[in-house]
Design a protein around this motif. Structure first.
Motif, PDB file in Angstrom:
ATOM      1  N   UNK A   1       3.305 -44.755  -1.668  1.00 18.20           N
ATOM      2  CA  UNK A   1       3.163 -45.537  -2.893  1.00 18.20           C
ATOM      3  C   UNK A   1       4.520 -46.077  -3.329  1.00 18.20           C
ATOM      4  N   UNK A   2       5.584 -45.388  -2.942  1.00 14.94           N
ATOM      5  CA  UNK A   2       6.937 -45.822  -3.272  1.00 14.94           C
ATOM      6  C   UNK A   2       7.730 -45.892  -1.966  1.00 14.94           C
TER       7      UNK A   2
ATOM      8  N   UNK B   1       8.264 -43.175 -10.002  1.00 15.66           N
ATOM      9  CA  UNK B   1       9.419 -43.003  -9.108  1.00 15.66           C
ATOM     10  C   UNK B   1       9.677 -41.540  -8.755  1.00 15.66           C
ATOM     11  N   UNK B   2      10.164 -41.325  -7.540  1.00 17.90           N
ATOM     12  CA  UNK B   2      10.553 -39.981  -7.107  1.00 17.90           C
ATOM     13  C   UNK B   2      11.787 -39.520  -7.890  1.00 17.90           C
ATOM     14  N   UNK B   3      12.027 -38.213  -7.819  1.00 18.33           N
ATOM     15  CA  UNK B   3      13.143 -37.616  -8.564  1.00 18.33           C
ATOM     16  C   UNK B   3      14.469 -38.290  -8.232  1.00 18.33           C
ATOM     17  N   UNK B   4      14.710 -38.555  -6.948  1.00 17.32           N
ATOM     18  CA  UNK B   4      15.983 -39.159  -6.537  1.00 17.32           C
ATOM     19  C   UNK B   4      16.170 -40.514  -7.200  1.00 17.32           C
ATOM     20  N   UNK B   5      15.091 -41.292  -7.250  1.00 22.40           N
ATOM     21  CA  UNK B   5      15.167 -42.646  -7.789  1.00 22.40           C
ATOM     22  C   UNK B   5      15.485 -42.600  -9.288  1.00 22.40           C
ATOM     23  N   UNK B   6      14.788 -41.712 -10.003  1.00 20.72           N
ATOM     24  CA  UNK B   6      15.070 -41.545 -11.431  1.00 20.72           C
ATOM     25  C   UNK B   6      16.516 -41.119 -11.662  1.00 20.72           C
TER      26      UNK B   6
ATOM     27  N   UNK C   1      26.154 -49.005 -18.617  1.00 17.01           N
ATOM     28  CA  UNK C   1      25.020 -48.864 -19.550  1.00 17.01           C
ATOM     29  C   UNK C   1      24.270 -50.174 -19.825  1.00 17.01           C
ATOM     30  N   UNK C   2      24.911 -51.294 -19.619  1.00 18.72           N
ATOM     31  CA  UNK C   2      24.214 -52.559 -19.922  1.00 18.72           C
ATOM     32  C   UNK C   2      23.777 -53.308 -18.675  1.00 18.72           C
ATOM     33  N   UNK C   3      23.813 -52.621 -17.538  1.00 17.69           N
ATOM     34  CA  UNK C   3      23.446 -53.281 -16.286  1.00 17.69           C
ATOM     35  C   UNK C   3      21.958 -53.652 -16.286  1.00 17.69           C
ATOM     36  N   UNK C   4      21.651 -54.689 -15.550  1.00 16.41           N
ATOM     37  CA  UNK C   4      20.270 -55.168 -15.422  1.00 16.41           C
ATOM     38  C   UNK C   4      19.322 -54.067 -14.907  1.00 16.41           C
ATOM     39  N   UNK C   5      19.884 -53.084 -14.226  1.00 18.69           N
ATOM     40  CA  UNK C   5      19.078 -51.967 -13.704  1.00 18.69           C
ATOM     41  C   UNK C   5      18.224 -51.330 -14.804  1.00 18.69           C
ATOM     42  N   UNK C   6      18.757 -51.384 -16.026  1.00 19.02           N
ATOM     43  CA  UNK C   6      18.052 -50.811 -17.180  1.00 19.02           C
ATOM     44  C   UNK C   6      16.620 -51.340 -17.290  1.00 19.02           C
ATOM     45  N   UNK C   7      16.418 -52.593 -16.893  1.00 20.05           N
ATOM     46  CA  UNK C   7      15.108 -53.234 -17.058  1.00 20.05           C
ATOM     47  C   UNK C   7      14.156 -52.925 -15.908  1.00 20.05           C
ATOM     48  N   UNK C   8      14.645 -52.270 -14.842  1.00 15.25           N
ATOM     49  CA  UNK C   8      13.808 -51.991 -13.671  1.00 15.25           C
ATOM     50  C   UNK C   8      13.037 -50.699 -13.891  1.00 15.25           C
ATOM     51  N   UNK C   9      11.734 -50.775 -13.793  1.00 16.61           N
ATOM     52  CA  UNK C   9      10.907 -49.611 -14.129  1.00 16.61           C
ATOM     53  C   UNK C   9      10.207 -49.016 -12.907  1.00 16.61           C
ATOM     54  N   UNK C  10       9.653 -49.849 -12.056  1.00 16.02           N
ATOM     55  CA  UNK C  10       8.882 -49.290 -10.947  1.00 16.02           C
ATOM     56  C   UNK C  10       9.820 -48.842  -9.836  1.00 16.02           C
ATOM     57  N   UNK C  11       9.273 -47.997  -9.004  1.00 14.26           N
ATOM     58  CA  UNK C  11      10.040 -47.483  -7.882  1.00 14.26           C
ATOM     59  C   UNK C  11      10.542 -48.614  -6.999  1.00 14.26           C
ATOM     60  N   UNK C  12       9.674 -49.551  -6.684  1.00 10.16           N
ATOM     61  CA  UNK C  12      10.064 -50.697  -5.848  1.00 10.16           C
ATOM     62  C   UNK C  12      11.216 -51.480  -6.458  1.00 10.16           C
ATOM     63  N   UNK C  13      11.111 -51.747  -7.744  1.00  6.00           N
ATOM     64  CA  UNK C  13      12.170 -52.512  -8.423  1.00  6.00           C
ATOM     65  C   UNK C  13      13.508 -51.777  -8.370  1.00  6.00           C
TER      66      UNK C  13
END
Lengths: 336, 336
Positions: A110-111, A52-57, A68-80
């Protein structure tokens, strides 16, 4: 100390520098997300091409700080992460400022495009240090402005230019850096660097298209020149030598999947984008007009021994520095 | 990058280092005020003995961030700021965390006690890197705890100890530092430092109780050794020399209000608290067991010339660094 745009951009720049060269062929980029005036939520960087690009991270980390417990935690790839934030941002970013060292990308590579993500989540302001120079990615600022997002451009631009400089060079030709290791007093005799610094050097080798080394160093040191400390890729090697005869038992000739060129034609360097030079100080003199950076590793000892650079005159600008364990790493840009 | 207690304490430490030695005989101290979890309101330091302590500067700056036109703006002395905040804090600090590199003072000296001010304004938490070692000032933590303020102790304690180290040494005897200037490759020939670095050296001289210099340097360089770049106080000088005969026309002998001792008895150093050594590299060897710090100014050039340190072996820890203009300043602590 003033807590202002420059303060936050400096945090983004410093974070990006940690991954300088490691993002190759992408540029090193950092991003900071601030809620309200000065509530600092995330300091992140682009870490490796394809990641992922800096902005996405940074947007992910900022959102998770409040959820802190949002489902976003499980998203790893840039697309996700892109997809998730576009649907679930809950207007969280509307009172946030996003500091980014480089104009957000506008094309889908790529992203997905960061400018598009920012357009949807609508931060209060996007502060950009340096506009993009990559024609494919350009247009991010216009995308943001068209979406009525306040854009600030040019905060710490000179520092952002220095961060971007390797990318600018390898994008338009070759970027050449020289790796040196010495003690505080400039001694280069014997083993200088500790293991963490050596691993860093191997990470640089892993990314480099070509390593250039002098023939005498090869004959004397009989090196391997691989990236074994990080289990990385061994770079191709060019041995700079008029005399083309070398003992075939020297380990560097036996590293799999590597090309070795023996040549005294420095024009061959122009076929490569990211070139690392190691070990021979007469090469520094020969390359003095072509060299872009010195990456200097300093071990904080005063130590008896040879200082090989006593016959060279060159001026540099210190553009960044950091620690590797107990040692220093200094990024020096040659002054023209 | 994690935005946690260490992150904020590092900002406080870095700010304090900007005034290291300039606060003599007080310790260098930094303070950061954070509202809520991570809204950063102030990064301040103690700047000079007799001036407000770090906490006072930071609390003032933090309050003004939310109340930019408050009368507090006009309060300059420590007494004025203390008095004003005690009466007019409006419970502003109740959701703030205060990061301070050293235990807040508990005694009333040139300025009122910081522990007392904190007790009254009641921040949510006070995070302290290092307890005080000054018996007169000690007890700040207990004062805070007795007022039911949450206290965290020991965050980045090792770094805070290094910051405090000069104060610890001059409080219990002598602190000796060696000022060196060199190019990247360790050359010491000719003029090395630029004007801003020279002014910094003069600011250090202004604070030092004694400058130690070698006899040969005095004979060869015929220096003045004053603090004219900052219109400061010229320190007393000890010339280390077995031969007591010097040309009386050497400028250093004609600086008003200065004592000059010519001696080869290093025990005399123990009569002084803050001692700066300049210029003679054989002194570095003689003092190797007594030296506390090297303050190394590095000009980013590779330059032809003599490297005088090729015969010495010493190990250091880099404990801080900063820029002075285009040059580097590195603080090195001798390893035992």
């Amino acid at each position: 100390m003033k807590i202002n745009d420059e303060f936050f951009m400096k945090l983004a720049l410093d974070e990006a520098w940690k991954y300088q060269f490691l993002t190759y062929p992408n540029p090193a980029v950092g991003c900071v997300v601030v809620k309200g005036e000065s509530e600092i939520l995330a300091i992140e960087a682009h870490k490796e091409a394809g990641m992922p690009h800096a902005e996405v991270n940074a947007l992910k980390a900022a959102f998770l700080k409040y959820h802190p417990n949002d489902l976003l935690k499980t998203k790893k790839t840039s697309n996700e992460i892109h997809e998730y934030l576009i649907s679930n941002h809950k207007d969280f970013f509307n009172d946030c400022k996003v500091y980014v060292t480089l104009e957000p990308c506008n094309h889908i590579g790529k992203t997905p495009a960061c400018a598009n993500l920012l357009k949807v989540i609508k931060p209060k302001k996007v502060i950009i240090a340096h506009e993009d120079i990559n024609k494919e990615a350009i247009g991010g600022i216009n995308t943001l402005k068209d979406a009525n997002i306040d854009v600030g451009l040019g905060c710490m631009k000179k520092d952002a230019y220095n961060l971007l400089y390797p990318f600018i060079k390898w994008n338009s030709g070759s970027f050449i850096f020289y790796k040196m290791a010495q003690t505080l007093n400039g001694s280069i005799e014997g083993q200088i660097s500790e293991n963490r610094a050596k691993a860093y050097v191997h990470a640089l080798r892993d990314k480099s298209d070509l390593m250039l080394i002098g023939g005498n160093t090869v004959r004397t040191d009989r090196p391997t020149l691989d990236a074994r400390y990080i289990a990385g890729r061994a770079p191709n090697v060019m041995i700079y030598s008029k005399n083309k005869i070398f003992d075939n038992k020297i380990p560097l000739f036996h590293v799999p999947n590597r090309d070795v060129i023996i040549s005294d034609d420095l024009f061959k360097l122009l076929d490569y984008k990211l070139i690392m030079v190691e070990g021979t100080y007469n090469l520094l003199d020969i390359l003095r007009e072509k060299l872009d950076f010195i990456i200097l590793l300093i071990n904080p000892k005063i130590k008896k021994g040879l200082n090989a650079l006593n016959e060279i005159d060159m001026d540099f600008e210190i553009i960044h520095e950091n620690y590797i364990g107990n040692e220093k790493i200094v990024f020096l840009k040659r002054k023209n």
